[in-house]
Scaffold this motif. Structure first.
Motif, PDB file in Angstrom:
ATOM      1  N   THR A  28      52.034  21.306  12.651  1.00 17.12           N
ATOM      2  CA  THR A  28      51.096  22.318  12.202  1.00 17.12           C
ATOM      3  C   THR A  28      50.600  23.094  13.407  1.00 17.12           C
ATOM      4  OG1 THR A  28      50.414  20.857  10.430  1.00 17.12           O
ATOM      5  CG2 THR A  28      48.950  22.680  10.937  1.00 17.12           C
ATOM      6  N   SER A  31      46.293  25.000  11.336  1.00 20.25           N
ATOM      7  CA  SER A  31      45.975  24.197  10.150  1.00 20.25           C
ATOM      8  C   SER A  31      45.220  24.979   9.079  1.00 20.25           C
ATOM      9  CB  SER A  31      45.180  22.959  10.555  1.00 20.25           C
ATOM     10  OG  SER A  31      43.954  23.337  11.146  1.00 20.25           O
ATOM     11  N   SER A  34      47.306  25.175   6.022  1.00 17.85           N
ATOM     12  CA  SER A  34      47.788  23.917   5.450  1.00 17.85           C
ATOM     13  C   SER A  34      46.699  23.271   4.603  1.00 17.85           C
ATOM     14  CB  SER A  34      48.171  22.936   6.562  1.00 17.85           C
ATOM     15  OG  SER A  34      49.175  23.474   7.368  1.00 17.85           O
ATOM     16  N   GLN A  35      47.131  22.347   3.742  1.00 13.10           N
ATOM     17  CA  GLN A  35      46.174  21.568   2.965  1.00 13.10           C
ATOM     18  C   GLN A  35      45.281  20.789   3.920  1.00 13.10           C
ATOM     19  OE1 GLN A  35      47.937  18.763   0.264  1.00 13.10           O
ATOM     20  NE2 GLN A  35      46.040  17.625   0.059  1.00 13.10           N
ATOM     21  N   ALA A  36      43.996  20.740   3.619  1.00 14.45           N
ATOM     22  CA  ALA A  36      43.055  19.997   4.460  1.00 14.45           C
ATOM     23  C   ALA A  36      43.489  18.544   4.584  1.00 14.45           C
ATOM     24  CB  ALA A  36      41.652  20.074   3.875  1.00 14.45           C
ATOM     25  N   PHE A  38      46.242  17.319   6.027  1.00 11.96           N
ATOM     26  CA  PHE A  38      47.666  17.003   6.181  1.00 11.96           C
ATOM     27  C   PHE A  38      47.955  16.655   7.634  1.00 11.96           C
ATOM     28  CE2 PHE A  38      52.252  17.585   6.240  1.00 11.96           C
ATOM     29  CZ  PHE A  38      52.596  16.945   5.059  1.00 11.96           C
ATOM     30  N   GLU A  66      38.971  13.848   5.061  1.00 10.99           N
ATOM     31  CA  GLU A  66      40.148  14.319   4.323  1.00 10.99           C
ATOM     32  C   GLU A  66      41.453  13.873   4.983  1.00 10.99           C
ATOM     33  OE1 GLU A  66      38.531  17.882   6.719  1.00 10.99           O
ATOM     34  OE2 GLU A  66      37.667  16.315   5.469  1.00 10.99           O
ATOM     35  N   VAL A  70      44.411  11.612   3.021  1.00  7.55           N
ATOM     36  CA  VAL A  70      45.827  11.982   2.973  1.00  7.55           C
ATOM     37  C   VAL A  70      46.688  10.858   3.541  1.00  7.55           C
ATOM     38  CG1 VAL A  70      47.579  13.590   3.838  1.00  7.55           C
ATOM     39  CG2 VAL A  70      45.411  14.466   2.968  1.00  7.55           C
TER      40      VAL A  70
END
Length: 107
Positions: A28, A31, A34-36, A38, A66, A70
């Protein structure tokens, strides 16, 4: 020696991953897209039959809630997840995990 930044750690890890046969080395860069939570890196090796999800942190860096969620979800799905820090590079842990045989989660 000054502390190693996450950026320098990432650069070293990506070089090691390539050397150890990881063809896909997603990382990444920004970020915000990107999904929080990841992980920073997704490393894949056809030769080794491995897929690794790794979050990179400085030696004093902490996982955000978060990020923990994940990593826990990926682990519950049988994925190889973890957090790597500069100390892990110096200790040889990162190389050992890159070289290790894939874990058989189906047993």
């Amino acid at each position: 020696m000054p502390p190693m930044s996450e950026r320098k750690l990432q650069s070293a890890v990506l070089k090691l991953a390539g050397f150890h046969g990881y063809e896909v080395r997603y990382h990444t860069k920004d970020s915000r897209g990107s999904q929080a939570g990841f992980p920073d890196l997704v490393l894949a090796s056809k030769k080794r039959g491995k897929l690794l999800f790794r979050e990179l942190k400085s030696d004093s860096g902490r996982l955000r809630p978060e990020q923990k969620v994940v990593l826990e979800v990926l682990a519950a799905c049988g994925q190889d997840v973890g957090v790597w820090r500069p100390a892990d590079l110096l200790s040889g842990r990162i190389v050992a995990e890159l070289r290790a045989a894939p874990t058989d989660y189906l047993k």
